[in-house]
Scaffold this motif. Structure first.
Motif, PDB file in Angstrom:
ATOM      1  N   SER A 521       0.998  -1.155  -0.143  1.00 57.40           N
ATOM      2  CA  SER A 521      -0.177   0.158  -0.195  1.00 57.40           C
ATOM      3  C   SER A 521       0.704   1.065  -0.111  1.00 57.40           C
ATOM      4  O   SER A 521       2.142   1.141   0.364  1.00 57.40           O
ATOM      5  CB  SER A 521      -0.801   0.011   1.216  1.00 57.40           C
ATOM      6  N   THR A 528      -4.727  -0.822   7.478  1.00 60.10           N
ATOM      7  CA  THR A 528      -5.642   0.481   7.152  1.00 60.10           C
ATOM      8  C   THR A 528      -6.233   0.157   5.936  1.00 60.10           C
ATOM      9  O   THR A 528      -5.827  -0.461   5.038  1.00 60.10           O
ATOM     10  CB  THR A 528      -5.011   1.543   7.216  1.00 60.10           C
ATOM     11  N   ARG A 529      -7.409   1.218   5.573  1.00 54.95           N
ATOM     12  CA  ARG A 529      -7.835   1.210   4.197  1.00 54.95           C
ATOM     13  C   ARG A 529      -7.111   2.008   3.388  1.00 54.95           C
ATOM     14  O   ARG A 529      -6.497   2.865   3.609  1.00 54.95           O
ATOM     15  CB  ARG A 529      -9.407   1.916   4.452  1.00 54.95           C
ATOM     16  N   ASN A 530      -6.946   1.456   2.187  1.00 55.96           N
ATOM     17  CA  ASN A 530      -6.259   2.138   1.105  1.00 55.96           C
ATOM     18  C   ASN A 530      -6.740   3.359   0.596  1.00 55.96           C
ATOM     19  O   ASN A 530      -6.337   4.450   0.039  1.00 55.96           O
ATOM     20  CB  ASN A 530      -5.850   1.197  -0.071  1.00 55.96           C
ATOM     21  N   ASP A 532     -11.369   5.248   0.190  1.00 52.99           N
ATOM     22  CA  ASP A 532     -12.806   5.166   0.189  1.00 52.99           C
ATOM     23  C   ASP A 532     -13.223   4.122  -0.398  1.00 52.99           C
ATOM     24  O   ASP A 532     -12.863   3.899  -1.713  1.00 52.99           O
ATOM     25  CB  ASP A 532     -13.518   6.479   0.027  1.00 52.99           C
ATOM     26  N   ASP A 534     -12.782   1.006   0.232  1.00 50.63           N
ATOM     27  CA  ASP A 534     -11.883  -0.450   0.280  1.00 50.63           C
ATOM     28  C   ASP A 534     -12.690  -0.875   1.553  1.00 50.63           C
ATOM     29  O   ASP A 534     -12.689  -0.928   2.662  1.00 50.63           O
ATOM     30  CB  ASP A 534     -10.619  -0.037   1.045  1.00 50.63           C
ATOM     31  N   THR A 535     -13.601  -1.955   1.084  1.00 49.90           N
ATOM     32  CA  THR A 535     -14.399  -2.629   1.965  1.00 49.90           C
ATOM     33  C   THR A 535     -13.919  -3.790   2.432  1.00 49.90           C
ATOM     34  O   THR A 535     -14.667  -4.577   3.074  1.00 49.90           O
ATOM     35  CB  THR A 535     -15.717  -3.074   1.158  1.00 49.90           C
ATOM     36  N   ASN A 536     -12.540  -4.270   2.277  1.00 57.37           N
ATOM     37  CA  ASN A 536     -11.981  -5.550   2.965  1.00 57.37           C
ATOM     38  C   ASN A 536     -10.858  -5.332   3.515  1.00 57.37           C
ATOM     39  O   ASN A 536      -9.610  -5.798   2.818  1.00 57.37           O
ATOM     40  CB  ASN A 536     -12.223  -6.640   1.986  1.00 57.37           C
ATOM     41  N   PRO A 537     -10.546  -4.471   4.218  1.00 54.83           N
ATOM     42  CA  PRO A 537      -9.109  -4.068   4.918  1.00 54.83           C
ATOM     43  C   PRO A 537      -8.616  -5.272   5.547  1.00 54.83           C
ATOM     44  O   PRO A 537      -7.431  -5.389   5.881  1.00 54.83           O
ATOM     45  CB  PRO A 537      -9.203  -2.728   5.714  1.00 54.83           C
TER      46      PRO A 537
END
Length: 614
Positions: A521, A528-530, A532, A534-537
Motif C-alpha cells: 500500500s 488500514t483502508r487504502n 474510500d 476499500d471494503t475489505n481491509p
C-alpha cells in the motif's frame, strides 16, 4: 585506585553507532568502554558533509500516531527504549537539516543517557593474541593510543565511520583538491572551469554548491550514475543533490562524462590538464579513446571514503577488505575476517548495498541486533523473543499484521536483510481447533543470512521468516516516473507490486515450502483502508490466516482475500471490453516498435528488433 583498562567489550569511535552501542550495552549492564579520539561524540558531523546539508530525511509529521511507525521517516534519531525518548525531529522541522544540529543531538543524547565513553583517546595500534579458554580459543585485543595508554578487551568493535578518503589511482592526484579539503569560498570559483572526479553524493554535493558560480563544471565518473529513485538504495545519488544533472540535460554548460581519468598535470599558465580514457562501444569500430582536456582552474576529487583504517591494525589482526579497500569483509553478523573483531556503523554497508546500513536509520537497528547477538554468543544469553502460548490463529496473525504495519527495523533494513522469525512448535491434533497447546517463539530483527545458517532454524519442523521488501528488481526497464500503478490486488500472492510489502516465507527443516507476498500500500501498512470504498481491509490478515492454517492446521481457512467484497466489485470496478484491451495492447506495441526504430545508440548493440510482426 588505578583506572580500569580491561573490558569484555571495547568500541572504537563515539559517532552515532558507537553511542548507540553504548546505550544498549549500558542497558544490559555489559562490561564495555567506548574510546573516541575527539573531545566529544559525533565529531565527523562537525565538518561533514562539507556543505552542511544532511541528506538523511527528517520527516516529523506522518499522519499516523505510533512512535515506531514514525521512526520509519526519522532518519537521524538514535534508538531509545524510554517512554520519553530524545528525538532528532525535536531539533528541526527542516526535511534536510544542518549537520551541526546532529552534533548537538548526539551530545545531548550522551548527556541524557548514561554511557561509558572516554574522549581524547586516539587509538593508533591494535594487536590480537589468541588464547585457549577450555575447548574454545578466545581473542585478547590490546589497543594502544597515541599517548602510550593500553586497553584490553575480549571483543572489539570498530565504529570509526568514513575514516579516510578513497583516493583515485591517478598520476598527479597529489596536485588536485579533495572533497575533504577543497575551498568552500564561491568567490574562488566565479566563472572558472572546474572538473569534479566522482559520481556519487559527495561529488554532486560539491557540484551543486558550485553550479551557480562556476562558469563550467565537468564531472568525470567511471561508472554510470545510479539514482536512489531507481535502485531504492539510499547511498546512490539522491534528488537533493542532482541539480547539475538537471542543468546538463537542459543544456546549461555543466556536463557529465563517463570516463576514467588516468593523469593530471599543471601547465605553465597554472591551469590543469587531465587525461582520460573513454570506452566508445557505439563508434565504428568500437574502441577506447584516450583524450586530454586542458584549461581547468580547479580539479576536485570526490571519490568517496574508506570505511576502515588498515593502518590501525598490526599484522596480528589485519581484516580483509574489498572494493579497493573501501569496505571490510564482513560475515552474516558483521564480524570481520579476524575473530571477535566486529564493524559497526556505516561500515556495515560492506555487506549491504540494498538496504540502509550506510545511514543512521539503518545501522541503528543493526547495532541493536548486534548487541542481542553478542549477548547470545559471548554471554550465553537467549536471543530476545516473544512467546505465544497456547497457539491461537487469530491472536498470532492479527498481532503479526499489526506489527509489520508499524515496525521500522524491517522497513528500513528491507529487501530481506533483517527479518523476524516465527518458530512454530505445536502438539496434538489441532485441525478442528481454534487454538492448540504448544507455542510460537517470535524472534525479531535478525540478519536473514545468519538465521538460515543456524542449526535451530534448519532443524525447525516449521519456521516462518517475515520481511518487508519491494520488487523493484522485477521491473528492470521501468523508470521511476512510471512506477505509480498498483499491482494486481486480485492475486493472492502479490509478487509484482511497486510498493514495499510484508513477505512470509515458510520453511520446513530449513527448506522453503511457500512464499507469500501479502500486497503493498502507499503507506506500507497492512492494517488500514487504502482509500474510500476499500471494503475489505482485512484481506492482508486473511492471507496470513490462510497461510498459517495451510501449514499448521490450526484454526480455519477460506478467509476472503480480495480488495473488495463481492457486492462492491461492480460498483467500483469496470472490466475493459475486448476493444479497449486491443487498444491498450496496440499502444504498448507501438511504443516497442518506435523504440526499435531509433537510429542512435550508445551501446555496441544497434537497434535490431524485428518489428515486421508488430
Amino acid at each position: 585506585m588505578a583506572e580500569k583498562t580491561d573490558y569484555e567489550y571495547i568500541v572504537v569511535g563515539a559517532g552515532p553507532a558507537g553511542v548507540q552501542m553504548a546505550y544498549y550495552m549500558e542497558k544490559y549492564k555489559m562490561d564495555y568502554l567506548v574510546v573516541e579520539r575527539a573531545d566529544g561524540p559525533g565529531s565527523f558531523y562537525r565538518k561533514y558533509p562539507r556543505h552542511r546539508k544532511l541528506i538523511s530525511i527528517n520527516k516529523k509529521y506522518n499522519v499516523f500516531p505510533e512512535p515506531e511507525f514514525n521512526m520509519r521517516h526519522d532518519w537521524n534519531s538514535l534508538l531509545c527504549d524510554e517512554e520519553d525518548p530524545l528525538l532528532f525531529t525535536d531539533y528541526s522541522e527542516d526535511l534536510f537539516p544542518n549537520a551541526g544540529l546532529l552534533v548537538k543531538y548526539i551530545e545531548d543524547f550522551c548527556k541524557k543517557y548514561k554511557t561509558n565513553i572516554r574522549y581524547n583517546t586516539n587509538i593508533t595500534n591494535v594487536h590480537r593474541d589468541e588464547k585457549s579458554d577450555g575447548h574454545k580459543s578466545r581473542s585478547r585485543f590490546t589497543l594502544t593510543d597515541e599517548k602510550g595508554n593500553k586497553f584490553r578487551c575480549r571483543v572489539l568493535m570498530i565504529g570509526t565511520g568514513p575514516i579516510l578518503p578513497h583516493e583515485p589511482k591517478i598520476q598527479g592526484v597529489e596536485l588536485i583538491d579533495s572533497y575533504q579539503d577543497h575551498s568552500l569560498d564561491l568567490e574562488e570559483y566565479k566563472n572558472k572551469k572546474v572538473c569534479i572526479l566522482g559520481g556519487g553524493n559527495s561529488a554532486f554535493e560539491v557540484a551543486d554548491h558550485l553550479a551557480g558560480s562556476a562558469g563550467l563544471i565537468h564531472m568525470f565518473n567511471r561508472h554510470p550514475v545510479k539514482f536512489a529513485w531507481d535502485t531504492h538504495f539510499v547511498g546512490h545519488l539522491r534528488a537533493v543533490n542532482n541539480n547539475v544533472l538537471d542543468m546538463y540535460h537542459l543544456k546549461s554548460l555543466h556536463a557529465l562524462r563517463k570516463c576514467e581519468a588516468t593523469r593530471v598535470w599543471k601547465t605553465e599558465d597554472g591551469k590543469f590538464s587531465i587525461e582520460y580514457d573513454m570506452h566508445l562501444p557505439n563508434w565504428d569500430p568500437p574502441g577506447t579513446g584516450r583524450f586530454v582536456t586542458s584549461g581547468y582552474d580547479k580539479i576536485i576529487s570526490c571519490t568517496g571514503w574508506k570505511f576502515i583504517n588498515m593502518g590501525m591494525f598490526d599484522d596480528s589482526c589485519k581484516p580483509e577488505t574489498h572494493t579497493e579497500g573501501k569496505y571490510p569483509v564482513l560475515d552474516e553478523h558483521w564480524q570481520s575476517t579476524v575473530p571477535d573483531l566486529y564493524l559497526i556503523g556505516t561500515s556495515m554497508q560492506g555487506r549491504d548495498r540494498r538496504a540502509a546500513s550506510g545511514f543512521i536509520h539503518g545501522f541503528r537497528y543493526n547495532v541493536r541486533t548486534l548487541t542481542n547477538m553478542l549477548r547470545n554468543t559471548y554471554d550465553e544469553k537467549e536471543l530476545n523473543k516473544e512467546v505465544f502460548s497456547p497457539i491461537d490463529q487469530n491472536e498470532i496473525c492479527n498481532w503479526v499484521v499489526k506489527h509489520i504495519s508499524v515496525v521500522s527495523a524491517l522497513y528500513q533494513m528491507g529487501q530481506g536483510y533483517l527479518c523476524d522469525v516465527m518458530l512454530v512448535d505445536k502438539d496434538g491434533d489441532s485441525k478442528t481447533k481454534k487454538s492448540t497447546t504448544g507455542k510460537i517463539e517470535y524472534l525479531r530483527e535478525l540478519p536473514q543470512a545468519w538465521v538460515k545458517k543456524q542449526d535451530w532454524f534448519r532443524d525447525a519442523k516449521l519456521a516462518i521468516i517475515v520481511t518487508i521488501e519491494d520488487t523493484i528488481s522485477k521491473y528492470p526497464n521501468l523508470s521511476a516516473t512510471e512506477f505509480f500503478t498498483p499491482g494486481d490486488v486480485n492475486v493472492t500472492n502479490s509478487k509484482c507490486s511497486p510498493f514495499p510489502q510484508a513477505v512470509f516465507r515458510v520453511y520446513k527443516n530449513g527448506e522453503m515450502a511457500e512464499e507469500l507476498y501479502i500486497g503493498g500500500s502507499l503507506v506500507v501498512r497492512a492494517d488500514t483502508r487504502n482509500f474510500d470504498g476499500d471494503t475489505n481491509p482485512e484481506r492482508y490478515v486473511n492471507k496470513v490466516k490462510n497461510l498459517f492454517h495451510r501449514h499448521t492446521g490450526i484454526g480455519k481457512d477460506g478467509f476472503y482475500e480480495q480488495l473488495f467484497t463481492p457486492d462492491m466489485w461492480p460498483k467500483v470496478y469496470r472490466p475493459w471490453t475486448q476493444e479497449e484491451i486491443a487498444e491498450q495492447t496496440k499502444m504498448e506495441m507501438d511504443k516497442l516498435k518506435k523504440a526499435s526504430q531509433y537510429e542512435c545508440s550508445i551501446s555496441i548493440l544497434k537497434p535490431t528488433v524485428d518489428v515486421s510482426d508488430m
